[in-house]
Scaffold this motif. Structure first.
Motif, mmCIF file in Angstrom:
data_model
loop_
_atom_site.group_PDB
_atom_site.id
_atom_site.type_symbol
_atom_site.label_atom_id
_atom_site.label_comp_id
_atom_site.label_asym_id
_atom_site.label_seq_id
_atom_site.Cartn_x
_atom_site.Cartn_y
_atom_site.Cartn_z
ATOM 1 N N ILE A 195 -18.727 -26.137 -104.790
ATOM 2 C CA ILE A 195 -19.931 -25.365 -104.466
ATOM 3 C C ILE A 195 -21.143 -26.112 -105.008
ATOM 4 C CG2 ILE A 195 -21.148 -23.179 -104.692
ATOM 5 C CD1 ILE A 195 -18.452 -21.857 -105.281
ATOM 6 N N ASN A 196 -22.033 -26.482 -104.115
ATOM 7 C CA ASN A 196 -23.312 -27.075 -104.506
ATOM 8 C C ASN A 196 -24.391 -25.995 -104.465
ATOM 9 O OD1 ASN A 196 -22.250 -29.695 -104.733
ATOM 10 N ND2 ASN A 196 -22.578 -30.092 -102.555
ATOM 11 N N GLY A 197 -25.318 -26.034 -105.411
ATOM 12 C CA GLY A 197 -26.409 -25.069 -105.441
ATOM 13 C C GLY A 197 -27.749 -25.752 -105.225
ATOM 14 N N LEU A 198 -28.543 -25.179 -104.344
ATOM 15 C CA LEU A 198 -29.870 -25.708 -104.037
ATOM 16 C C LEU A 198 -30.912 -24.615 -104.277
ATOM 17 C CD1 LEU A 198 -28.837 -27.364 -100.642
ATOM 18 C CD2 LEU A 198 -28.995 -28.487 -102.863
ATOM 19 N N PRO A 199 -31.263 -24.356 -105.539
ATOM 20 C CA PRO A 199 -32.216 -23.273 -105.825
ATOM 21 C C PRO A 199 -33.637 -23.644 -105.419
ATOM 22 C CG PRO A 199 -31.693 -24.459 -107.833
ATOM 23 C CD PRO A 199 -30.794 -25.024 -106.766
ATOM 24 N N ILE A 200 -34.340 -22.680 -104.845
ATOM 25 C CA ILE A 200 -35.754 -22.860 -104.490
ATOM 26 C C ILE A 200 -36.571 -22.279 -105.640
ATOM 27 C CG2 ILE A 200 -37.555 -22.336 -102.814
ATOM 28 C CD1 ILE A 200 -35.308 -21.823 -100.779
ATOM 29 N N VAL A 201 -37.176 -23.149 -106.421
ATOM 30 C CA VAL A 201 -37.862 -22.723 -107.640
ATOM 31 C C VAL A 201 -39.368 -22.798 -107.444
ATOM 32 C CG1 VAL A 201 -38.162 -23.164 -110.097
ATOM 33 C CG2 VAL A 201 -35.934 -23.557 -109.032
ATOM 34 N N ASN A 202 -40.047 -21.670 -107.626
ATOM 35 C CA ASN A 202 -41.514 -21.635 -107.601
ATOM 36 C C ASN A 202 -41.973 -20.371 -108.323
ATOM 37 O OD1 ASN A 202 -41.675 -19.402 -105.628
ATOM 38 N ND2 ASN A 202 -40.939 -20.911 -104.151
ATOM 39 N N ASP A 203 -43.277 -20.242 -108.479
ATOM 40 C CA ASP A 203 -43.812 -19.071 -109.185
ATOM 41 C C ASP A 203 -44.537 -18.115 -108.253
ATOM 42 O OD1 ASP A 203 -45.997 -20.595 -108.568
ATOM 43 O OD2 ASP A 203 -46.760 -20.789 -110.621
ATOM 44 N N ARG A 204 -44.281 -18.227 -106.947
ATOM 45 C CA ARG A 204 -44.926 -17.330 -105.991
ATOM 46 C C ARG A 204 -44.184 -16.007 -105.924
ATOM 47 N NH1 ARG A 204 -44.495 -21.732 -102.408
ATOM 48 N NH2 ARG A 204 -43.146 -20.464 -101.068
ATOM 49 N N PRO A 205 -44.899 -14.900 -105.764
ATOM 50 C CA PRO A 205 -44.227 -13.613 -105.558
ATOM 51 C C PRO A 205 -43.586 -13.570 -104.177
ATOM 52 C CG PRO A 205 -46.595 -13.351 -105.330
ATOM 53 C CD PRO A 205 -46.379 -14.755 -105.813
ATOM 54 N N SER A 206 -42.545 -12.762 -104.047
ATOM 55 C CA SER A 206 -41.888 -12.604 -102.751
ATOM 56 C C SER A 206 -42.772 -11.787 -101.818
ATOM 57 C CB SER A 206 -40.548 -11.890 -102.941
ATOM 58 O OG SER A 206 -40.763 -10.526 -103.260
ATOM 59 N N ARG A 207 -42.306 -11.594 -100.603
ATOM 60 C CA ARG A 207 -43.051 -10.779 -99.635
ATOM 61 C C ARG A 207 -43.177 -9.336 -100.115
ATOM 62 N NH1 ARG A 207 -41.347 -12.071 -94.740
ATOM 63 N NH2 ARG A 207 -39.896 -13.713 -95.347
ATOM 64 N N TYR A 208 -42.339 -8.953 -101.109
ATOM 65 C CA TYR A 208 -42.414 -7.612 -101.682
ATOM 66 C C TYR A 208 -43.216 -7.578 -102.972
ATOM 67 C CZ TYR A 208 -38.488 -7.029 -98.466
ATOM 68 O OH TYR A 208 -37.685 -7.018 -97.351
ATOM 69 N N GLY A 209 -43.780 -8.707 -103.368
ATOM 70 C CA GLY A 209 -44.605 -8.747 -104.561
ATOM 71 C C GLY A 209 -43.870 -9.035 -105.850
ATOM 72 N N ARG A 210 -42.559 -9.250 -105.777
ATOM 73 C CA ARG A 210 -41.772 -9.527 -106.985
ATOM 74 C C ARG A 210 -41.635 -11.025 -107.203
ATOM 75 N NH1 ARG A 210 -38.770 -5.127 -104.743
ATOM 76 N NH2 ARG A 210 -37.317 -6.585 -103.758
ATOM 77 N N ARG A 211 -41.606 -11.419 -108.468
ATOM 78 C CA ARG A 211 -41.399 -12.826 -108.798
ATOM 79 C C ARG A 211 -39.923 -13.088 -109.047
ATOM 80 N NH1 ARG A 211 -46.005 -15.561 -109.372
ATOM 81 N NH2 ARG A 211 -47.936 -14.386 -109.684
#
Length: 203
Positions: free
Chosen positions: A171-187
Motif C-alpha cells: 500500500i502506497n500513500g499519497l497524502p494531499i497536505v495543505n492548510d486550506r479549509p475544505s468545502r465545508y470549512g473544516r481544516r
C-alpha cells in the motif's frame, strides 16, 4: 442438444477465464483516489490530472515497457465513505504508448464526483478485492491511495491495512497536505503525512 450448448458455453467461459488469468504483467496496480467532501476542486484536479499526465509521460511509458514483461495492469477507483468505492476505469493492460494514452483518455472523459465521509479502510478493502478479481498475474500487487484526510468511516484503518498486508500486497500513500479549509470549512488533521506513514502505508 440444449445440454451440449450449455456445456459448450461453460467450456468456452472456463477457457477464456483461464487464459485471462495467465496474462503476465510486471505490476497489478489499483489507483484509489479520494473524492470525499473534504477534497476541494483544486485537490480533485491535482489527483485526476496528475494520473492523466503520468500515463501520458514518455518516461513513465518507457519504464512500463522496459520491465521483464513489458506491461502492467491498472484499474482506477474513486472512494469516499464506506458506502462508496466506484471503479472509474476497469482493469486495463498497458504495454505501449497507445494503451497508456487510452487509459489517460478514459480518465479524462469521466466527470469528477463528490461524495461524503472518508473511509481509507474501505478503499483498502476495495483495492484488495479488485486485485483478487484481476484477470492478470504478477508478483507485485500494489494499491496507491491518495487523499486529504484521516479515516472517519467504516472499519478501523489499521485493521484493514493489516489484513491487506497479510495477503502480500503493498500500500502506497499519497497524502494531499495543505492548510486550506475544505468545502465545508473544516481544516485537515495536523501532520497528515505522518498519519499516512503510521496508518496507511505498508508492505
Amino acid at each position: 442438444m440444449v445440454f451440449l450448448i450449455v456445456l459448450y458455453i461453460g467450456l468456452v467461459a472456463s477457457i477464456s477465464k483461464g487464459q485471462a488469468q495467465e496474462i503476465p504483467v510486471d505490476l497489478e496496480l489499483v489507483i484509489a483516489v479520494d473524492i470525499s467532501g473534504s477534497v476541494d476542486d483544486d485537490e480533485a484536479a491535482l489527483q485526476r490530472q496528475g494520473y492523466i499526465k503520468a500515463f501520458r509521460d514518455p518516461r513513465v511509458i518507457d519504464a512500463i515497457t522496459h520491465g521483464p514483461n513489458g506491461a502492467i495492469a491498472v484499474t482506477y477507483i474513486e472512494w469516499a465513505g464506506s458506502h462508496h468505492q466506484l471503479p472509474l476505469v476497469k482493469w486495463s493492460l498497458i504495454n505501449n504508448a497507445q494503451s497508456a494514452n487510452n487509459f489517460a483518455d478514459d480518465l479524462a472523459f469521466e466527470p469528477v464526483m463528490v461524495n461524503v465521509w472518508t473511509s481509507i479502510s474501505g478503499a483498502i478493502m476495495a483495492g484488495q478485492e479488485a486485485l483478487r478479481r484481476s484477470p492478470y498475474k504478477s508478483e507485485r500487487q500494489v494499491i496507491d491511495i491518495s487523499g486529504d484526510g484521516a479515516n472517519n468511516d467504516g472499519a478501523p484503518v489499521l485493521l484493514a491495512r493489516e489484513k491487506a498486508l497479510a495477503s502480500g500486497l503493498t500500500i502506497n500513500g499519497l497524502p494531499i497536505v495543505n492548510d486550506r479549509p475544505s468545502r465545508y470549512g473544516r481544516r485537515q488533521i495536523a501532520n497528515l503525512d505522518y498519519y499516512y506513514t503510521d496508518c496507511v502505508i505498508g508492505g
